[in-house]
Design a protein around this motif. Sequence first.
Motif, short mmCIF file in Angstrom:
data_model
loop_
_atom_site.label_atom_id
_atom_site.label_comp_id
_atom_site.label_asym_id
_atom_site.label_seq_id
_atom_site.Cartn_x
_atom_site.Cartn_y
_atom_site.Cartn_z
N PHE A 197 -3.16 9.92 -0.16
CA PHE A 197 -2.29 10.16 1.00
C PHE A 197 -1.10 9.19 0.98
CE2 PHE A 197 -6.23 11.78 3.45
CZ PHE A 197 -5.96 13.09 3.08
N ALA A 198 0.12 9.75 1.03
CA ALA A 198 1.33 8.93 0.94
C ALA A 198 1.38 7.87 2.05
CB ALA A 198 2.57 9.82 1.01
N GLY A 199 0.98 8.26 3.27
CA GLY A 199 1.04 7.34 4.40
C GLY A 199 0.06 6.18 4.24
N VAL A 200 -1.09 6.46 3.67
CA VAL A 200 -2.09 5.42 3.42
C VAL A 200 -1.52 4.44 2.41
CG1 VAL A 200 -4.35 5.01 2.32
CG2 VAL A 200 -4.11 6.84 4.01
N ARG A 201 -0.90 4.96 1.35
CA ARG A 201 -0.35 4.11 0.29
C ARG A 201 0.79 3.24 0.85
NH1 ARG A 201 -2.97 5.25 -4.16
NH2 ARG A 201 -1.85 3.57 -5.16
N LYS A 202 1.64 3.86 1.67
CA LYS A 202 2.78 3.13 2.21
C LYS A 202 2.27 1.94 3.04
CE LYS A 202 6.93 4.05 4.83
NZ LYS A 202 7.31 4.81 6.00
N TYR A 203 1.27 2.22 3.85
CA TYR A 203 0.69 1.20 4.72
C TYR A 203 0.10 0.05 3.88
CZ TYR A 203 -2.59 -0.86 8.04
OH TYR A 203 -3.29 -1.73 8.83
N LEU A 204 -0.66 0.41 2.84
CA LEU A 204 -1.31 -0.63 2.03
C LEU A 204 -0.32 -1.38 1.13
CD1 LEU A 204 -4.83 0.75 1.09
CD2 LEU A 204 -4.21 -0.92 2.82
N VAL A 205 0.68 -0.67 0.63
CA VAL A 205 1.68 -1.34 -0.23
C VAL A 205 2.39 -2.44 0.57
CG1 VAL A 205 3.87 -1.04 -1.46
CG2 VAL A 205 2.00 0.56 -1.86
N ARG A 206 2.70 -2.15 1.83
CA ARG A 206 3.36 -3.15 2.68
C ARG A 206 2.43 -4.37 2.86
NH1 ARG A 206 3.23 -4.29 7.83
NH2 ARG A 206 1.99 -2.48 8.36
N LEU A 207 1.17 -4.09 3.14
CA LEU A 207 0.19 -5.17 3.30
C LEU A 207 0.04 -6.00 2.01
CD1 LEU A 207 -3.12 -4.03 5.07
CD2 LEU A 207 -1.89 -6.17 5.35
N GLN A 208 0.02 -5.29 0.88
CA GLN A 208 -0.15 -5.98 -0.42
C GLN A 208 1.03 -6.91 -0.68
OE1 GLN A 208 -0.63 -2.46 -2.81
NE2 GLN A 208 -2.67 -2.09 -1.96
N ARG A 209 2.25 -6.43 -0.40
CA ARG A 209 3.43 -7.27 -0.63
C ARG A 209 3.40 -8.49 0.28
NH1 ARG A 209 7.42 -2.15 -1.00
NH2 ARG A 209 7.17 -1.72 -3.22
N GLU A 210 2.94 -8.29 1.51
CA GLU A 210 2.84 -9.39 2.47
C GLU A 210 1.86 -10.44 1.97
OE1 GLU A 210 3.28 -7.12 6.51
OE2 GLU A 210 1.58 -8.54 6.62
N LEU A 211 0.71 -9.99 1.49
CA LEU A 211 -0.32 -10.92 0.99
C LEU A 211 0.22 -11.72 -0.20
CD1 LEU A 211 -3.43 -8.59 1.29
CD2 LEU A 211 -3.20 -10.80 2.42
N VAL A 212 0.95 -11.03 -1.08
CA VAL A 212 1.51 -11.71 -2.26
C VAL A 212 2.55 -12.75 -1.81
CG1 VAL A 212 2.92 -11.37 -4.34
CG2 VAL A 212 1.03 -9.80 -3.83
N SER A 213 3.38 -12.38 -0.84
CA SER A 213 4.44 -13.31 -0.45
C SER A 213 3.83 -14.52 0.27
CB SER A 213 5.49 -12.62 0.41
OG SER A 213 4.94 -12.31 1.65
N ARG A 214 2.63 -14.37 0.82
CA ARG A 214 1.99 -15.51 1.51
C ARG A 214 1.15 -16.37 0.57
NH1 ARG A 214 -1.32 -13.22 5.60
NH2 ARG A 214 -0.13 -11.40 6.22
N SER A 215 1.04 -15.96 -0.71
CA SER A 215 0.21 -16.73 -1.64
C SER A 215 0.87 -18.09 -1.90
CB SER A 215 0.06 -15.96 -2.96
OG SER A 215 -0.60 -16.75 -3.90
N ASN A 216 0.07 -19.15 -1.80
CA ASN A 216 0.64 -20.49 -1.99
C ASN A 216 0.61 -20.93 -3.45
OD1 ASN A 216 -2.07 -20.61 -2.20
ND2 ASN A 216 -2.39 -22.32 -0.79
N THR A 217 0.15 -20.04 -4.32
CA THR A 217 0.13 -20.36 -5.75
C THR A 217 0.35 -19.06 -6.52
OG1 THR A 217 -1.23 -21.32 -7.50
CG2 THR A 217 -2.41 -20.16 -5.79
N GLY A 218 0.22 -19.10 -7.85
CA GLY A 218 0.35 -17.87 -8.63
C GLY A 218 -0.70 -16.86 -8.17
N ILE A 219 -0.47 -15.60 -8.47
CA ILE A 219 -1.44 -14.59 -8.02
C ILE A 219 -1.56 -13.47 -9.06
CG2 ILE A 219 0.31 -13.36 -6.61
CD1 ILE A 219 -2.08 -12.84 -4.57
N VAL A 220 -2.80 -13.01 -9.23
CA VAL A 220 -3.07 -11.85 -10.08
C VAL A 220 -3.37 -10.70 -9.13
CG1 VAL A 220 -4.59 -10.89 -11.85
CG2 VAL A 220 -4.08 -13.35 -11.87
#
Length: 228
Positions: free
Chosen positions: A111-134
């Motif tokens: 579902f496109a809407g589900v993906r859009k929602y999670l992609v935003r969350l994923q980018r947020e989590l990455v930007s909040r990482s205080n170190t490198g991230i996989v």
Amino acid sequence: MDASKKTRPNMVITVDGPSGSGKSSISKKAAQDLGYNFLDTGAMYRSITWFCLQENLVAEDEIIQKLERDIFQLKITINPDEESVIVNDVDVTKIIREDVITSQVSKFSAFAGVRKYLVRLQRELVSRSNTGIVVEGRDIGSVVLPDAPCKIFITATDAIRAQRRARQTNTDSYEVLVSQRNRDKLDSTRTVSPLVVPKGAIILDNTNLDFDQSVAQFLEIVKAAKDE
Ligand code: DC
């Protein structure tokens, strides 16, 4: 070494690939060795699937409405030593790995809407990482983080992938092969963000490698990307 890369705050490594390629365990171990954070995005799609099954949600617009109204609250750890996934205060860490979720997740993740929602969350989590991230998933290097400096695509033949999964779950490898082919097909032919080898990704084919050898190759790829 390029001086501009030395000052880059946090290394971001994307890992994509089909199910059963070992990408979760390989990338998690590599993250631990590197002292980096680790985000398993498949767990996020599994969490939404669990939520939809709990709430009897089937239609996309109904699901999106719930997501928009903040009725789905997801807390996922990015510490590779501490696996924890909480949905609306329920600890779903284990339950999201069960077959009932595995067999339904491709449907909800298409579902496109589900993906859009999670992609935003994923980018947020990455930007909040205080170190490198996989960051590991199916569309990470292609859609979520296309500018990441290090992209890896982990794969193996489908027979080997099915054999490994069958061993882990104590099931018949032919049965696993059939359901895995089905899931691979759904994941790579869906209209939104199908599974593809991302532009610029290095392919790690581990058909003939064991776990330790796969992790070692992974770390070599990261080292080369850091040295570039
Ligand atoms: O990696 P996994 O088996 O836990 O993933 C579960 C499902 O979620 C899988 O069918 C594909 C989907 N998925 C996705 O569509 N995009 C991602 N970034 C991660 C997983």
